[in-house]
Design an enzyme around this catalytic site. Structure first.
Site, mmCIF file in Angstrom:
data_model
loop_
_atom_site.group_PDB
_atom_site.id
_atom_site.type_symbol
_atom_site.label_atom_id
_atom_site.label_comp_id
_atom_site.label_asym_id
_atom_site.label_seq_id
_atom_site.Cartn_x
_atom_site.Cartn_y
_atom_site.Cartn_z
ATOM 1 N N LYS A 35 0.832 -1.202 0.000
ATOM 2 C CA LYS A 35 0.000 0.000 0.000
ATOM 3 C C LYS A 35 0.870 1.258 0.000
ATOM 4 O O LYS A 35 0.588 2.220 -0.718
ATOM 5 C CB LYS A 35 -0.924 0.000 1.216
ATOM 6 C CG LYS A 35 -1.866 1.185 1.281
ATOM 7 C CD LYS A 35 -2.688 1.170 2.558
ATOM 8 C CE LYS A 35 -3.699 0.051 2.557
ATOM 9 N NZ LYS A 35 -4.597 0.125 3.753
ATOM 10 N N LEU A 150 -16.065 11.731 9.306
ATOM 11 C CA LEU A 150 -15.922 11.869 7.862
ATOM 12 C C LEU A 150 -16.931 10.970 7.157
ATOM 13 O O LEU A 150 -16.921 9.753 7.354
ATOM 14 C CB LEU A 150 -14.502 11.476 7.426
ATOM 15 C CG LEU A 150 -13.347 12.234 8.087
ATOM 16 C CD1 LEU A 150 -12.011 11.620 7.670
ATOM 17 C CD2 LEU A 150 -13.403 13.715 7.710
ATOM 18 N N LYS A 204 -18.628 9.761 19.638
ATOM 19 C CA LYS A 204 -18.585 9.153 18.301
ATOM 20 C C LYS A 204 -19.594 8.017 18.188
ATOM 21 O O LYS A 204 -20.369 7.930 17.224
ATOM 22 C CB LYS A 204 -17.176 8.651 17.999
ATOM 23 C CG LYS A 204 -17.051 7.939 16.641
ATOM 24 C CD LYS A 204 -17.461 8.849 15.494
ATOM 25 C CE LYS A 204 -17.525 8.092 14.170
ATOM 26 N NZ LYS A 204 -16.216 7.691 13.673
ATOM 27 N N CYS A 260 -18.836 2.118 9.197
ATOM 28 C CA CYS A 260 -19.092 2.814 10.462
ATOM 29 C C CYS A 260 -20.360 2.358 11.176
ATOM 30 O O CYS A 260 -20.290 1.819 12.272
ATOM 31 C CB CYS A 260 -19.144 4.328 10.227
ATOM 32 S SG CYS A 260 -17.560 5.044 9.751
ATOM 33 N N LYS A 320 -23.074 3.293 -0.530
ATOM 34 C CA LYS A 320 -23.644 4.609 -0.790
ATOM 35 C C LYS A 320 -22.951 5.179 -2.020
ATOM 36 O O LYS A 320 -21.913 4.672 -2.452
ATOM 37 C CB LYS A 320 -23.463 5.543 0.417
ATOM 38 C CG LYS A 320 -22.013 5.852 0.739
ATOM 39 C CD LYS A 320 -21.855 6.737 1.956
ATOM 40 C CE LYS A 320 -22.347 8.142 1.723
ATOM 41 N NZ LYS A 320 -22.021 9.056 2.834
ATOM 42 N N ARG A 327 -18.168 -2.671 2.024
ATOM 43 C CA ARG A 327 -18.283 -3.313 3.338
ATOM 44 C C ARG A 327 -19.715 -3.200 3.871
ATOM 45 O O ARG A 327 -20.264 -2.114 3.970
ATOM 46 C CB ARG A 327 -17.299 -2.670 4.328
ATOM 47 C CG ARG A 327 -15.850 -3.067 4.090
ATOM 48 C CD ARG A 327 -14.902 -2.329 4.990
ATOM 49 N NE ARG A 327 -14.778 -0.916 4.620
ATOM 50 C CZ ARG A 327 -13.967 -0.053 5.223
ATOM 51 N NH1 ARG A 327 -13.229 -0.449 6.245
ATOM 52 N NH2 ARG A 327 -13.896 1.192 4.820
#
Length: 448
Positions: A35, A150, A204, A260, A320, A327
């Protein structure tokens, strides 16, 4: 400032690149050398609008670099950001092994007093555990919480124009350092929410679970609309015009996904169990989301009289629009169910096709062009509301799709309720939305 960001994943890349664009010298560290090699060569491993250009600009300026080691002078960084993954374990609790591994590395390499900023989404008490882990460091290090908010698909904008920047720190020195760090984002007004680390960590989880609850509630209402003959579009409008509720996150659909909401809702439930405080609403949100995925599969089966031997086309594979992240995406769940029941699947997505093909291999056919996925299919299921799908050529769809074995017209299952049923029906196709009464299709508008 001189900064080190641990983790070249979604959060680390956006945060590290954003900080470098504010004028800081940033090294993004990751243990994956492949990566790092790609990023150093200018190849960005994820799709996020605007991110690649931002990375390339800051690489050219010399403010942003990617490494799998921490060389001088970054061993004397002013701050170390931990932005690694915290995937769910078997019980739903967050796996903190990568967070602790980053803390161990910081303890070994730090040669100057600094702060350690935890951006990863972590359970309450993690910053305290990281602080204890840093006890072997040669220099004073203070751990602070600074969770990320984010949205995938709009993350660059979220970084530079945040609703809020949450900071959880115990000392005034650490708070002031983060005020200075984020000062360029506050020129139009105060955005910092300053609190203690444990409250910051919980903010969060509470934020993401609150949004997931709204989505799951409206999805449950959509199933009730199917049972009662009500229309979810009208229900949403009537509910959302109440100023106490508001209009956001009230759209029925195939269920939430991504990196998330599913993870954080389950992690909050696990945190509650650990402390003997059941998170009943979070548990219900997760259960409702799983049920919505099953409900969508049932809609497809009912529309076709069973899916064995049928070909199903899917539009939208990412969870989305404006991301290539699959995921926990509704498309993944639906595809697994369809394949298990003997259907074949052909699909398209503007960005996520390669990831989907990698996941399913020869089990599915991924097309480069959207309409090509429809050839010979008995149904099309719209799962992600990409802009390019919003105003399709329904006549072309009718030409490419095929009737069911019983001679019925092909069906469009609009899992995002973005198409006008009358347009679909006029083209000689059948329409099935989410939470839509069949008797009222002719005059029903789209909900977006």
């Amino acid at each position: 400032m001189r900064l080190v960001v641990f983790g070249a994943g979604y959060v680390g890349l956006v945060s590290g690149t954003g900080l470098s664009d504010l004028g800081h010298d940033v090294l993004v560290f990751d243990i994956d050398p492949e990566k790092i090699a790609k990023l150093s060569d200018g190849r960005v491993p994820i799709y996020e609008p605007g991110l690649a250009d931002l990375i390339h600009r800051n690489q050219r300026s010399g403010r942003l670099q990617f490494r799998s080691a921490i060389p001088e002078p970054f061993d004397a960084a002013d701050a170390y950001f931990i932005a690694v993954g915290t995937p769910p374990g078997a019980d739903g609790a967050a796996d903190l092994s990568a967070v602790m591994a980053a803390a161990d590395t910081i303890a070994k390499v730090a040669s100057k007093q600094a702060i350690v900023v935890v951006k990863s989404t972590v359970p309450v008490g993690t910053c305290d555990a990281v602080q204890a882990r840093l006890a072997s460091a040669k220099v004073p290090l203070e751990v602070v919480s600074n969770p990320e908010f984010l949205k995938e698909g709009d993350a660059v904008n979220d970084f530079f124009k945040p609703d809020r920047v949450v900071v959880g720190a115990r000392s005034e020195e650490a708070r002031q350092m983060l005020r200075d760090l984020y000062a360029p984002l506050q020129l139009s007004g105060e955005r910092l929410v300053v609190t203690d680390p444990r409250s910051s960590e919980l903010i969060k989880y509470a934020s993401n679970t609150m949004l997931a609850v709204r989505i799951s509630f409206m999805n449950e209402m959509s199933r009730l609309c199917h049972a009662t003959g009500a229309d979810i579009h009208s229900v949403r409008l009537g509910v959302g015009t109440d100023s106490r509720i508001g209009k956001k996150f009230l759209y029925a659909g195939p269920g939430y996904g991504g990196s998330c909401f599913p993870k954080d809702v389950q992690a909050l439930s696990a945190l509650g169990r650990e402390h003997g405080i059941p998170m009943r609403i979070a548990e219900a949100a997760h259960g409702a989301n799983e049920e919505q995925a099953r409900f969508l599969g049932q809609l497809v089966e009912a529309a076709l009289g069973g899916v064995m031997g049928k070909k199903i086309a899917l539009w939208g594979l990412a969870f989305k629009p404006e991301t290539d992240d699959i995921r926990e995406s509704p498309a993944v769940k639906l595809t697994k169910g369809l394949l298990e029941k003997g259907a074949t699947v052909s699909c398209h997505d503007p960005e996520a096709g390669a990831n989907f093909a990698k996941l399913f291999g020869a089990g599915v056919t991924v097309k480069e062009r959207d309409y090509d996925a429809l050839d010979g299919a008995h149904a099309l299921v719209l799962l992600t509301e990409w802009r390019s799908y919003r105003a399709p050529n329904f006549a072309e769809m009718e030409r490419r799709l095929v009737p069911t074995d019983a001679g019925g017209a092909p069906v469009l299952v609009d899992a995002r309720n973005i198409w006008r049923p009358s347009d679909v029906i006029r083209a000689g196709l059948r329409y099935q939305g989410i939470g839509v009464a069949a008797s009222r299709l002719a005059d029903r508008p789209s909900q977006r």
